[in-house]
Design an enzyme around this catalytic site. Structure first.
Site, mmCIF file in Angstrom:
data_model
loop_
_atom_site.group_PDB
_atom_site.id
_atom_site.type_symbol
_atom_site.label_atom_id
_atom_site.label_comp_id
_atom_site.label_asym_id
_atom_site.label_seq_id
_atom_site.Cartn_x
_atom_site.Cartn_y
_atom_site.Cartn_z
ATOM 1 N N HIS A 91 0.829 -1.203 0.000
ATOM 2 C CA HIS A 91 0.000 0.000 0.000
ATOM 3 C C HIS A 91 0.868 1.259 0.000
ATOM 4 C CE1 HIS A 91 -2.824 2.828 2.294
ATOM 5 N NE2 HIS A 91 -3.424 2.600 1.142
ATOM 6 N N HIS A 102 -0.759 10.765 -2.490
ATOM 7 C CA HIS A 102 -2.094 10.449 -1.974
ATOM 8 C C HIS A 102 -2.930 11.693 -1.698
ATOM 9 C CE1 HIS A 102 -5.044 9.604 1.242
ATOM 10 N NE2 HIS A 102 -5.216 8.463 0.599
#
Length: 246
Positions: free
Chosen positions: A8, A50
């Site tokens: 991730h 992100h």
């Protein structure tokens, strides 16, 4: 087939998230794939970060969308990391593809177009995937379900993942509505029933935000097809232990 382990934002539990340092660390830990986040710079370059704001993970500030790629290059991307990596920068999607196109690494691309408008993000992502001939090794996910439909319009064979948080009563029905091939289910919504019914509807199930050994083991024992984790080395260790005892 064994469940796949996806890192991730790279091996982000130990390295600066969404950086080449984290992605290479994931490979060293034998992850089957990486997950990363893509949005647009002011000059419409596909950058891997992100947050829409720079402040948490970089030495910059303000919206990513209001900075050119050249400006973004000036910021260090290790601000939120436990250890310092002075050379860590925000990579482009192209740079990630260049680094790993010649490997077997799988790549989940989360399009960050749910809260901030990213015009033509889908077209640009598909263009890059085609340029590097990575259709079979990439999955495109998003909280923006309409965007997943747009991906299927652009390329019907591109694998897509319906990414969500919180409870959805029948997620396989939502996946069908948006032509998604996979469900990316948060760890607190994973259970044997939802996994079994999703499989019955032909969907691949990935569990995400699985970071403790206990949560990883529970998800694997429930029958997920893949785990998205900040600690790919830990997940691989859990998977090996389960394989040995089963």
């Amino acid at each position: 087939m064994l469940p796949l382990i996806y890192a991730h934002r790279g091996a982000s539990g130990l390295f600066p998230e969404n950086t080449m340092e984290a992605f290479h660390a994931a490979v060293r830990r034998r992850a089957d794939g990486i997950e990363l986040d893509v949005q647009l710079s002011q000059d419409n370059k596909l950058v891997v970060i992100h947050d829409h704001q720079l402040d948490r993970t970089t030495t910059g500030s303000g919206l990513v969308r209001r900075h050119t790629l050249q400006e973004l290059r000036q910021f260090r991307a290790d601000k939120n990391s436990h250890s310092r990596y002075p050379k860590a920068r925000i990579p482009t999607l192209r740079e990630v593809f260049q680094a790993f196109a010649g490997t077997s690494l799988r790549i989940i691309i989360e399009m960050k177009n749910f809260l901030v408008s990213q015009p033509h993000l889908e077209e640009l992502v598909i263009e890059q995937i085609r340029r590097f001939q990575l259709t079979e090794r990439t999955i495109i996910s998003s909280f923006n379900f309409d965007s997943l439909l747009r991906i299927k319009e652009l390329d019907p064979v591109q694998t897509t993942g319906l990414l969500y948080v919180g409870p959805i009563a029948k997620p396989w029905e939502v996946a069908a509505r948006y032509q998604a091939d996979q469900l990316h289910i948060p760890h607190d919504q994973l259970n044997s029933s939802v996994i079994k019914q999703s499989h019955q509807h032909g969907l691949t199930v990935l569990g995400w935000d699985l970071n403790s050994s206990r949560h990883i083991q529970e998800a694997l024992e429930l029958g997920v097809d893949g785990v998205i984790t900040n600690y790919p080395g830990r997940a691989k260790k859990v998977l090996r232990a389960l394989k040995r005892y089963n």
